[in-house]
Motif scaffolding. Structure first.
Motif, PDB file in Angstrom:
ATOM      1  N   GLN A 199      -0.960  24.676   3.920  1.00 51.56           N
ATOM      2  CA  GLN A 199      -0.960  23.659   2.866  1.00 51.56           C
ATOM      3  C   GLN A 199      -1.973  22.566   3.197  1.00 51.56           C
ATOM      4  O   GLN A 199      -1.806  21.874   4.200  1.00 51.56           O
ATOM      5  N   PRO A 200      -3.010  22.377   2.362  1.00 54.32           N
ATOM      6  CA  PRO A 200      -3.960  21.280   2.598  1.00 54.32           C
ATOM      7  C   PRO A 200      -3.655  20.092   1.684  1.00 54.32           C
ATOM      8  O   PRO A 200      -3.370  20.273   0.489  1.00 54.32           O
ATOM      9  N   PHE A 201      -3.724  18.896   2.229  1.00 57.10           N
ATOM     10  CA  PHE A 201      -3.460  17.686   1.447  1.00 57.10           C
ATOM     11  C   PHE A 201      -4.507  16.616   1.732  1.00 57.10           C
ATOM     12  O   PHE A 201      -4.907  16.431   2.883  1.00 57.10           O
ATOM     13  N   PHE A 202      -4.903  15.905   0.686  1.00 50.26           N
ATOM     14  CA  PHE A 202      -5.625  14.658   0.855  1.00 50.26           C
ATOM     15  C   PHE A 202      -4.595  13.548   0.970  1.00 50.26           C
ATOM     16  O   PHE A 202      -3.563  13.581   0.310  1.00 50.26           O
ATOM     17  N   MET A 203      -4.898  12.554   1.790  1.00 51.61           N
ATOM     18  CA  MET A 203      -4.124  11.307   1.811  1.00 51.61           C
ATOM     19  C   MET A 203      -4.824  10.364   0.847  1.00 51.61           C
ATOM     20  O   MET A 203      -6.024  10.129   0.969  1.00 51.61           O
ATOM     21  N   VAL A 204      -4.069   9.837  -0.092  1.00 47.88           N
ATOM     22  CA  VAL A 204      -4.616   8.918  -1.081  1.00 47.88           C
ATOM     23  C   VAL A 204      -3.839   7.620  -0.983  1.00 47.88           C
ATOM     24  O   VAL A 204      -2.608   7.618  -1.001  1.00 47.88           O
ATOM     25  N   VAL A 205      -4.568   6.524  -0.867  1.00 45.87           N
ATOM     26  CA  VAL A 205      -3.964   5.195  -0.785  1.00 45.87           C
ATOM     27  C   VAL A 205      -4.059   4.546  -2.154  1.00 45.87           C
ATOM     28  O   VAL A 205      -5.118   4.571  -2.790  1.00 45.87           O
TER      29      VAL A 205
ATOM     30  N   MET B   6       0.845  -1.166   0.000  1.00 43.94           N
ATOM     31  CA  MET B   6       0.000   0.000   0.000  1.00 43.94           C
ATOM     32  C   MET B   6       0.895   1.236   0.000  1.00 43.94           C
ATOM     33  O   MET B   6       1.775   1.376   0.827  1.00 43.94           O
ATOM     34  N   LYS B   7       0.639   2.133  -0.940  1.00 40.14           N
ATOM     35  CA  LYS B   7       1.402   3.366  -1.049  1.00 40.14           C
ATOM     36  C   LYS B   7       0.496   4.535  -0.687  1.00 40.14           C
ATOM     37  O   LYS B   7      -0.646   4.606  -1.132  1.00 40.14           O
ATOM     38  N   VAL B   8       1.010   5.461   0.115  1.00 40.63           N
ATOM     39  CA  VAL B   8       0.260   6.640   0.526  1.00 40.63           C
ATOM     40  C   VAL B   8       0.868   7.857  -0.151  1.00 40.63           C
ATOM     41  O   VAL B   8       2.073   8.081  -0.080  1.00 40.63           O
ATOM     42  N   SER B   9       0.012   8.635  -0.805  1.00 41.81           N
ATOM     43  CA  SER B   9       0.445   9.877  -1.440  1.00 41.81           C
ATOM     44  C   SER B   9      -0.280  11.047  -0.799  1.00 41.81           C
ATOM     45  O   SER B   9      -1.401  10.912  -0.309  1.00 41.81           O
ATOM     46  N   LEU B  10       0.381  12.186  -0.832  1.00 40.62           N
ATOM     47  CA  LEU B  10      -0.239  13.429  -0.401  1.00 40.62           C
ATOM     48  C   LEU B  10      -0.558  14.229  -1.655  1.00 40.62           C
ATOM     49  O   LEU B  10       0.323  14.498  -2.464  1.00 40.62           O
ATOM     50  N   VAL B  11      -1.822  14.584  -1.812  1.00 40.16           N
ATOM     51  CA  VAL B  11      -2.280  15.301  -2.994  1.00 40.16           C
ATOM     52  C   VAL B  11      -2.793  16.666  -2.541  1.00 40.16           C
ATOM     53  O   VAL B  11      -3.711  16.731  -1.715  1.00 40.16           O
ATOM     54  N   PRO B  12      -2.201  17.752  -3.054  1.00 40.84           N
ATOM     55  CA  PRO B  12      -2.697  19.073  -2.663  1.00 40.84           C
ATOM     56  C   PRO B  12      -4.200  19.196  -2.949  1.00 40.84           C
ATOM     57  O   PRO B  12      -4.688  18.713  -3.971  1.00 40.84           O
ATOM     58  N   ILE B  13      -4.902  19.847  -2.042  1.00 41.59           N
ATOM     59  CA  ILE B  13      -6.346  20.022  -2.186  1.00 41.59           C
ATOM     60  C   ILE B  13      -6.597  21.359  -2.875  1.00 41.59           C
ATOM     61  O   ILE B  13      -6.277  22.423  -2.325  1.00 41.59           O
ATOM     62  N   ALA B  14      -7.165  21.296  -4.063  1.00 45.84           N
ATOM     63  CA  ALA B  14      -7.537  22.513  -4.794  1.00 45.84           C
ATOM     64  C   ALA B  14      -8.755  23.141  -4.134  1.00 45.84           C
ATOM     65  O   ALA B  14      -9.550  22.456  -3.479  1.00 45.84           O
ATOM     66  N   GLU B  15      -8.911  24.430  -4.315  1.00 43.48           N
ATOM     67  CA  GLU B  15     -10.035  25.124  -3.677  1.00 43.48           C
ATOM     68  C   GLU B  15     -11.384  24.556  -4.112  1.00 43.48           C
ATOM     69  O   GLU B  15     -12.313  24.468  -3.314  1.00 43.48           O
ATOM     70  N   ASN B  16     -11.483  24.099  -5.368  1.00 46.67           N
ATOM     71  CA  ASN B  16     -12.760  23.530  -5.820  1.00 46.67           C
ATOM     72  C   ASN B  16     -13.028  22.154  -5.203  1.00 46.67           C
ATOM     73  O   ASN B  16     -14.119  21.613  -5.356  1.00 46.67           O
ATOM     74  N   GLU B  17     -12.055  21.587  -4.493  1.00 48.27           N
ATOM     75  CA  GLU B  17     -12.230  20.311  -3.790  1.00 48.27           C
ATOM     76  C   GLU B  17     -12.569  20.510  -2.307  1.00 48.27           C
ATOM     77  O   GLU B  17     -12.677  19.546  -1.553  1.00 48.27           O
ATOM     78  N   ARG B  18     -12.722  21.752  -1.918  1.00 46.83           N
ATOM     79  CA  ARG B  18     -13.034  22.062  -0.527  1.00 46.83           C
ATOM     80  C   ARG B  18     -14.276  21.330  -0.023  1.00 46.83           C
ATOM     81  O   ARG B  18     -14.284  20.847   1.118  1.00 46.83           O
ATOM     82  N   PRO B  19     -15.361  21.199  -0.832  1.00 50.64           N
ATOM     83  CA  PRO B  19     -16.519  20.449  -0.323  1.00 50.64           C
ATOM     84  C   PRO B  19     -16.175  19.013   0.090  1.00 50.64           C
ATOM     85  O   PRO B  19     -16.736  18.495   1.058  1.00 50.64           O
TER      86      PRO B  19
END
Length: 172
Positions: A58-64, A1-14
């Protein structure tokens, strides 16, 4: 399992705001947060504004990423978020403002991988603040910090605005 950090764009705020409800649900066990009449946890939406208006946030989503055996396609799944910033009382230091791993991924190393990714991406002075009442988070951060930085950290108790917190401070 690999975990990535993906910056959260403003349109992804919801999407972040929906995940934030799960985060608040877990925090409710420590803070006795009430549900509002709509069945959600109330918070000031301005709490998140800085993540798109201030460069030191800096906002990030964790993506597996799961590579299923025998399947060529790699499956990606949202696993949580990490909100980091420069700490207002010490702008030379990075601060994990909010950190959430979805229950499905707890105990699988997702949070520890996300922490390691953050530290690799943003070398320097760091701190992690944990509410005194949040014993599960304290256990996680003690283990995660030790795994990622070894014994080279300081653990103390201090006031953060008006709340007593555990502070983990270190440099990478």
């Amino acid at each position: 399992m690999k975990v990535s950090l993906v910056p959260i764009a403003e349109n992804e705020r919801p999407t972040l705001e929906r995940l934030f409800q799960f985060y608040l649900y877990e925090m409710a066990a420590c803070l006795a947060l009430p549900l509002n009449a709509q069945g959600s946890y109330a918070y000031r939406p301005t709490l998140l504004d800085g993540y798109w208006t201030q460069p030191e946030h800096q906002p990030f989503f964790m993506v597996v990423e799961n590579d299923a055996a025998g399947v060529e396609a790699v499956e990606q799944e949202l696993a949580g978020f990490a909100l980091i910033r420069r700490y207002p009382q010490d702008p030379a230091r990075y601060d994990i403002d909010q950190f959430f791993v979805a229950r499905k991924f707890k105990g699988q190393g997702v949070g520890k991988q996300a922490l390691a990714n953050l530290l690799n991406q943003f070398p320097g002075k760091w701190q992690i603040r944990v509410l005194v009442e949040n014993e599960p988070a304290l256990a996680f951060w003690q283990s995660a910090v030790r795994q990622v930085v070894g014994q080279h950290y300081e653990h103390s108790m201090d006031l953060d605005v008006d709340l007593m917190m555990h502070f983990f401070r270190f440099e990478v």
